[in-house]
Design a protein around this motif. Structure first.
Motif, PDB file in Angstrom:
ATOM      1  N   ARG A  92      -4.434  -0.197  -0.342  1.00 39.88           N
ATOM      2  CA  ARG A  92      -5.830  -0.212  -0.798  1.00 39.88           C
ATOM      3  C   ARG A  92      -5.949  -0.804  -2.192  1.00 39.88           C
ATOM      4  N   LEU A  93      -5.043  -0.421  -3.094  1.00 40.40           N
ATOM      5  CA  LEU A  93      -5.085  -0.936  -4.463  1.00 40.40           C
ATOM      6  C   LEU A  93      -4.764  -2.430  -4.483  1.00 40.40           C
ATOM      7  N   ALA A  94      -3.740  -2.842  -3.726  1.00 36.75           N
ATOM      8  CA  ALA A  94      -3.377  -4.252  -3.671  1.00 36.75           C
ATOM      9  C   ALA A  94      -4.531  -5.092  -3.128  1.00 36.75           C
ATOM     10  N   LEU A 105       5.938   2.504  -1.083  1.00 37.32           N
ATOM     11  CA  LEU A 105       6.217   1.513  -2.106  1.00 37.32           C
ATOM     12  C   LEU A 105       4.969   0.740  -2.518  1.00 37.32           C
ATOM     13  N   ILE A 106       4.024   0.603  -1.604  1.00 39.14           N
ATOM     14  CA  ILE A 106       2.840  -0.209  -1.864  1.00 39.14           C
ATOM     15  C   ILE A 106       1.574   0.562  -1.499  1.00 39.14           C
ATOM     16  N   SER A 129       4.835   2.287  -7.412  1.00 42.36           N
ATOM     17  CA  SER A 129       4.032   1.782  -6.297  1.00 42.36           C
ATOM     18  C   SER A 129       2.743   1.138  -6.794  1.00 42.36           C
ATOM     19  N   ASP A 130       2.127   1.723  -7.822  1.00 39.45           N
ATOM     20  CA  ASP A 130       0.897   1.150  -8.369  1.00 39.45           C
ATOM     21  C   ASP A 130       1.167  -0.196  -9.027  1.00 39.45           C
ATOM     22  N   TRP A 131       2.247  -0.270  -9.804  1.00 38.67           N
ATOM     23  CA  TRP A 131       2.587  -1.533 -10.460  1.00 38.67           C
ATOM     24  C   TRP A 131       2.886  -2.618  -9.422  1.00 38.67           C
ATOM     25  N   ILE A 132       3.628  -2.254  -8.380  1.00 42.88           N
ATOM     26  CA  ILE A 132       3.970  -3.207  -7.320  1.00 42.88           C
ATOM     27  C   ILE A 132       2.705  -3.668  -6.597  1.00 42.88           C
ATOM     28  N   SER A 133       1.804  -2.734  -6.341  1.00 44.54           N
ATOM     29  CA  SER A 133       0.560  -3.063  -5.629  1.00 44.54           C
ATOM     30  C   SER A 133      -0.293  -4.035  -6.431  1.00 44.54           C
ATOM     31  N   VAL A 134      -0.438  -3.771  -7.734  1.00 43.46           N
ATOM     32  CA  VAL A 134      -1.211  -4.669  -8.592  1.00 43.46           C
ATOM     33  C   VAL A 134      -0.549  -6.042  -8.650  1.00 43.46           C
TER      34      VAL A 134
END
Length: 206
Positions: free
Chosen positions: A8-10, A4-5, A141-146
């Motif tokens: 590294r990106l977050a 889900l997350i 997952s990318d949107w959630i991480s950002v």
């Protein structure tokens, strides 16, 4: 959880925006701009500034590229305008104009301008957010991480400004004035650097 997350990106979003928006560095500027406010008003200003910054950055992150393209505005132009606005604020800090208790308070809400933007939601933060959104491949997952990285930066900003009053009590009136002058000098340097970087970018793209 890792599905889900993207940790590294977050983390990259958080660190990048934390360095650009600089929560610890906002404390002296926040103290200077809200020196005539009561504790309750200062707390409200901290909350409003974070909400304004969040709205501006989210708006530009999602629709900024289309808006700038439609209006034929380049990113260096946005950066230069932000630098000039910050320079005006810096001059007021250096001359003590913002500390004058007789100055009218009803005309401008400092939580929106210059705190919310361009101090918090400045050209650097806006451009960085736009670049992170462009990197998102469309997955949840990318949107959630950002979003998570962005949220924790906003939380850090709110905490720094929410407890700025404690720092103000420790510094006292003379210490606050000294910090105000130093903040104005540093802010002027930041503003000049923003304009210089914008000029360099204009020359390179010419």
């Amino acid at each position: 959880m890792s599905d889900l997350i993207d940790i590294r990106l977050a983390t990259e979003v958080f660190i990048t925006l934390f360095v650009i928006m600089d929560p610890p560095g906002t404390v002296p500027l926040f103290l200077a701009l809200t020196s005539t406010m009561t504790a309750k008003e200062r707390h409200r200003a901290a909350r409003q500034a974070v909400l304004v910054a969040a709205g501006v950055i989210l708006g530009f992150a999602l629709f900024g590229q289309q808006l700038l393209s439609y209006m034929h505005i380049s990113l260096p132009a946005l950066q230069a305008s932000g630098g000039l606005l910050l320079l005006l604020v810096a001059m007021e800090l250096l001359t003590g104009k913002l500390e004058d208790p007789e100055a009218p308070k009803g005309n401008v809400n400092v939580a929106m301008v210059p705190l919310g933007t361009p101090l918090l939601a400045g050209p650097g933060a806006i451009v960085a957010a736009m670049l992170f959104v462009q990197r998102v491949d469309g997955s949840a997952s990318d949107w959630i991480s950002v979003a998570i990285g962005f949220f924790f930066v906003l939380l850090s900003l709110w905490v720094a400004m929410r407890f700025a009053g404690v720092i103000m009590k420790i510094l006292g009136e003379s210490g606050t004035i000294l910090v105000t002058r130093i903040a104005g000098l540093l802010l002027a340097a930041i503003a000049v650097q923003l304009v210089a970087d914008a000029v360099i970018a204009f020359v390179q793209t010419a």
